[in-house]
Write a protein that holds these residues in place. Structure first.
Motif, PDB file in Angstrom:
ATOM      1  N   ASN A   1       0.814  -1.217   0.000  1.00 48.14           N
ATOM      2  CA  ASN A   1       0.000   0.000   0.000  1.00 48.14           C
ATOM      3  C   ASN A   1       0.846   1.265   0.000  1.00 48.14           C
ATOM      4  O   ASN A   1       0.309   2.377  -0.017  1.00 48.14           O
ATOM      5  CB  ASN A   1      -0.963   0.002   1.192  1.00 48.14           C
ATOM      6  CG  ASN A   1      -0.245  -0.118   2.533  1.00 48.14           C
ATOM      7  OD1 ASN A   1       0.973   0.031   2.615  1.00 48.14           O
ATOM      8  ND2 ASN A   1      -0.999  -0.396   3.588  1.00 48.14           N
TER       9      ASN A   1
ATOM     10  N   GLU B   1      -0.555   5.278  -6.428  1.00 50.11           N
ATOM     11  CA  GLU B   1      -1.613   4.818  -7.325  1.00 50.11           C
ATOM     12  C   GLU B   1      -1.433   5.416  -8.715  1.00 50.11           C
ATOM     13  O   GLU B   1      -0.620   6.311  -8.931  1.00 50.11           O
ATOM     14  CB  GLU B   1      -2.978   5.203  -6.749  1.00 50.11           C
ATOM     15  CG  GLU B   1      -3.280   4.536  -5.406  1.00 50.11           C
ATOM     16  CD  GLU B   1      -4.635   4.944  -4.854  1.00 50.11           C
ATOM     17  OE1 GLU B   1      -5.283   5.827  -5.461  1.00 50.11           O
ATOM     18  OE2 GLU B   1      -5.040   4.385  -3.817  1.00 50.11           O
ATOM     19  N   ASN B   2      -2.215   4.913  -9.654  1.00 47.02           N
ATOM     20  CA  ASN B   2      -2.218   5.417 -11.032  1.00 47.02           C
ATOM     21  C   ASN B   2      -0.849   5.317 -11.706  1.00 47.02           C
ATOM     22  O   ASN B   2      -0.421   6.238 -12.412  1.00 47.02           O
ATOM     23  CB  ASN B   2      -2.718   6.868 -11.077  1.00 47.02           C
ATOM     24  CG  ASN B   2      -4.140   6.994 -10.564  1.00 47.02           C
ATOM     25  OD1 ASN B   2      -4.984   6.143 -10.838  1.00 47.02           O
ATOM     26  ND2 ASN B   2      -4.396   8.033  -9.785  1.00 47.02           N
TER      27      ASN B   2
END
Length: 344
Positions: free
Chosen positions: A34, A38-39
């Motif tokens: 995590n 992101e992306n």
């Protein structure tokens, strides 16, 4: 195979490294973390079969936090291996993974390269006579002035710890022969450009070659004969840089320990080490698993975890993936820093 993305998000190309090492394991662990931004459009370059086998083996050991290869973009390269010469086969494969990954990164803008660990001996056995991935990258990109920079962001203070090497993968006996005023100036030029991406007035330190930086010629003559003058003449042309050195190597990194652990400590932007272990020992002791290897001077960002193939623990499921996670995070951060890219 065309992996070009159409929505212009950042591509991170990962070469898997030596198939018989921990590269496949730490990649699967890192891509499930995590901590990964992101992306990001990830492309793995290597053996799909090996990655799938690694995934299934780790699952059989009870590991659950793994990226499933079936959900990953993989540029599959399968090279037939010989049971009589597996080390050479692995060396040939990892070399092919790297060169294909470089080709993909060079083909598409807004992409970065993260390299898995390789075995230099296996490369030699396969006929690829390079002292490391850094040298392959420099030759592939046609650059003469490049540097091996180790960087780490402290999880305690957020300070970025940088150590650049003046010389890289050469025998210790060769170091004094390779060190010249021209080399030091070229490395400091690279270091300045890198640090200017983060601050307008960097503070740099330079470690001496000899114990106590030569003790005015008593413990070695290089500092007295030319290194002192080399630093003075470079600093005269770069007055916006605070340059200290040559400093005694045994205490040069003391301030780095403080900056890593204390938000209120005085910060510096980087240290130039004269040779590989002089810079890597304090880097790895201070930054532990957060250290990342990056090549500066290339037309794109390249990072790598700051450790080797881990043959002794390969397949046991115990390889730590933090350095691979940090390598991916650093590649994203540096590629998104347009100011940094404009320097290369």
């Amino acid at each position: 195979m065309n992996f070009q993305n159409t929505n212009k998000i950042l591509q991170v190309v990962i070469s898997m490294g030596d198939d018989s090492g921990i590269g496949p394991e730490i990649i699967l662990k890192a891509l499930c973390s995590n901590e990964i931004p992101e992306n990001i459009d990830f492309i793995l370059v290597g053996s799909k079969k090996n990655l799938q086998n690694t995934y299934e083996h780790l699952r059989s050991l009870g590991l659950e936090n793994l990226a499933n290869p079936k959900n990953l973009k993989i540029h599959d390269i399968e090279i037939s291996s010989s049971d009589n010469d597996l080390k050479s086969s692995y060396g040939n494969s990892s070399f092919r993974y790297l060169t294909k990954a470089i080709e993909i990164v060079k083909q598409y803008p807004n992409s970065a390269l993260v390299t898995g660990p390789i075995c230099k001996k296996s490369w030699y056995l396969a006929g690829h006579y390079f002292s490391g991935q850094t040298e392959v990258l420099a030759k592939s990109c046609g650059v003469k002035n490049f540097g091996m920079l180790f960087t780490a962001k402290s999880p305690i203070t957020g300070w970025r710890f940088n150590t650049l090497l003046a010389t890289t993968h050469i025998a210790l006996s060769e170091v004094p022969k390779k060190l010249t005023t021209e080399l030091i100036h070229s490395k400091l030029d690279l270091f300045k450009e890198f640090c200017n991406a983060y601050t307008d007035k960097p503070s740099l330190k330079v470690a001496g070659l000899n114990p106590h930086a030569g003790e005015e010629g008593i413990l070695g003559h290089e500092e007295k004969d030319w290194l002192n003058d080399a630093l003075i003449t470079w600093n005269e042309k770069n007055r916006g840089i605070e340059l200290l050195g040559p400093l005694s190597p045994d205490s040069c990194w003391n301030s780095s320990v403080k900056a890593w652990n204390d938000k209120n400590a005085e910060k510096h932007n980087g240290i130039l080490a004269m040779y590989h272990d002089q810079g890597l020992i304090p880097m790895k002791v201070i930054a532990l698993n957060y250290s990342v290897n990056t090549t500066i001077g290339l037309p794109f960002i390249r990072t790598s975890p700051d450790h080797g193939t881990g043959f002794d623990i390969a397949g046991k499921g115990i390889a730590q993936s933090q350095s691979m996670i940090e390598a991916i995070k650093a590649a994203v951060e540096m590629t998104n820093n347009s100011r940094l890219l404009n320097t290369h």
